[in-house]
Design a protein around this motif. Structure first.
Motif, PDB file in Angstrom:
ATOM      1  N   PRO A 132      33.850  38.740  39.651  1.00  0.00           N
ATOM      2  CA  PRO A 132      35.195  39.273  39.164  1.00  0.00           C
ATOM      3  C   PRO A 132      36.260  38.651  39.863  1.00  0.00           C
ATOM      4  N   LEU A 133      37.476  38.463  39.398  1.00  0.00           N
ATOM      5  CA  LEU A 133      38.441  37.568  39.992  1.00  0.00           C
ATOM      6  C   LEU A 133      39.638  38.858  40.365  1.00  0.00           C
ATOM      7  N   PHE A 134      40.356  38.512  41.766  1.00  0.00           N
ATOM      8  CA  PHE A 134      41.524  39.002  41.767  1.00  0.00           C
ATOM      9  C   PHE A 134      42.538  38.705  40.856  1.00  0.00           C
ATOM     10  N   VAL A 135      43.260  39.917  40.541  1.00  0.00           N
ATOM     11  CA  VAL A 135      44.354  39.529  39.531  1.00  0.00           C
ATOM     12  C   VAL A 135      45.361  38.646  39.924  1.00  0.00           C
ATOM     13  N   HIS A 136      45.680  38.643  41.341  1.00  0.00           N
ATOM     14  CA  HIS A 136      46.703  37.519  41.950  1.00  0.00           C
ATOM     15  C   HIS A 136      46.418  36.172  41.421  1.00  0.00           C
ATOM     16  N   ALA A 137      47.427  35.611  40.783  1.00  0.00           N
ATOM     17  CA  ALA A 137      46.918  33.902  40.461  1.00  0.00           C
ATOM     18  C   ALA A 137      48.267  33.391  41.084  1.00  0.00           C
ATOM     19  N   HIS A 162      37.587  37.652  55.064  1.00  0.00           N
ATOM     20  CA  HIS A 162      36.894  38.292  56.204  1.00  0.00           C
ATOM     21  C   HIS A 162      35.337  38.114  56.250  1.00  0.00           C
ATOM     22  N   ALA A 163      34.705  38.379  57.492  1.00  0.00           N
ATOM     23  CA  ALA A 163      33.358  38.206  57.670  1.00  0.00           C
ATOM     24  C   ALA A 163      32.662  39.413  57.155  1.00  0.00           C
ATOM     25  N   ASP A 164      31.471  39.084  56.735  1.00  0.00           N
ATOM     26  CA  ASP A 164      30.433  40.104  56.387  1.00  0.00           C
ATOM     27  C   ASP A 164      30.914  40.940  55.347  1.00  0.00           C
ATOM     28  N   PRO A 165      31.227  40.024  54.023  1.00  0.00           N
ATOM     29  CA  PRO A 165      31.871  40.928  52.748  1.00  0.00           C
ATOM     30  C   PRO A 165      30.465  41.886  51.985  1.00  0.00           C
ATOM     31  N   TYR A 166      30.836  42.698  51.499  1.00  0.00           N
ATOM     32  CA  TYR A 166      30.065  43.646  50.577  1.00  0.00           C
ATOM     33  C   TYR A 166      30.625  43.861  49.502  1.00  0.00           C
ATOM     34  N   ASP A 167      29.869  44.431  48.460  1.00  0.00           N
ATOM     35  CA  ASP A 167      30.336  44.978  47.115  1.00  0.00           C
ATOM     36  C   ASP A 167      31.435  46.146  47.518  1.00  0.00           C
TER      37      ASP A 167
END
Length: 251
Positions: free
Chosen positions: A84-89, A154-159
């Motif tokens: 998925p994309l962040f909506v910020h462009a 950020h480190a250690d990303p998760y859902d």
């Protein structure tokens, strides 16, 4: 593009866009945009592009009076389940929109035509010893002079960690499609970035929990890497979006 119309995103709860004629001072239309969100105005003509929940992007073209809008055929851009994309462009060079995904990919979408077009996609998080992921709200800022994209990481990303504040700020080389530098400011928790357009950019970062804007001078030509020097901290009463006045250095 000619600053005659303002476009307002609605959620009532259905998604729609209100068109406001700034010259006449009145609303000319409200356009349903089911499944599509955010407004990315084109640099020319009377049109805007939106991201849609099925992984597509769609362009809407209005008439000169702002009373009628034609929705163009949607273009598949990303996988809404897997990336998925962040909506910020960020507006890149010319007619390019730059999107960052939850997993650390950059998507370049052109809105030059009547329908959006996916130009390229690349990852800047491959081959990492420790996993990192983008996080925040205004997660990226583009500096045209150096053709680089700053991203909150950020480190250690998760859902579910896609709104977490930064532990680092990364500089992505758009031409080389690769990670250029990893900046490690003493302050953590940046969720929004903005940057000036000069050869030696000034970077602004907003922290969500302390409500402060930190200002950094960036030297991307330093012989031993990047120089990142904090030059000021500004208290902000709230909000998550930054805007920098053209020509601003430390305001």
């Amino acid at each position: 593009a000619d600053e005659r119309f303002a476009l307002v995103m609605n959620a009532t709860p259905a998604a729609s866009v209100t068109i406001v004629d700034l010259v006449a001072g009145e609303v000319t239309a409200e356009i349903p945009t089911p499944g599509c969100w955010e407004i990315y105005p084109a640099t020319s003509g009377r049109k805007w592009t939106m991201l849609c929940g099925d992984g597509s992007a769609r362009t809407f073209v209005m008439n000169d009076a702002g009373t009628e809008v034609v929705s163009q055929e949607a273009t598949p851009v990303f996988d809404a389940d897997l990336d998925p994309l962040f909506v910020h462009a960020e507006r890149g060079a010319g007619d390019e929109l730059l999107f960052v995904s939850f997993t650390g990919n950059v998507y370049t979408v052109s809105d030059a035509g009547t329908a959006p077009e996916l130009v390229s996609m690349f990852s800047f998080t491959d081959d990492l010893e420790l996993p990192f992921g983008p996080g925040g709200y205004q997660v990226s800022a583009y500096n045209e002079a150096n053709d680089v994209l700053f991203v909150t990481m950020h480190a250690d990303p998760y859902d579910g960690s896609h709104k977490d504040g930064s532990t680092e700020i990364w500089v992505v080389d758009m031409a080389g499609e690769a990670l250029l530098y990893r900046l490690q400011p003493e302050e953590h928790g940046f969720v929004s970035l903005e940057v000036t357009d000069g050869d030696r950019p000034v970077l602004y970062g907003f922290t969500e929990h302390s409500y402060t804007v930190h200002v950094f001078d960036i030297d991307l030509t330093a012989p031993f890497g990047v120089i990142m020097t904090g030059t000021g901290v500004v208290d902000v009463p709230g909000g998550q979006v930054l805007a920098v006045r053209e020509g601003a250095v430390r305001e």
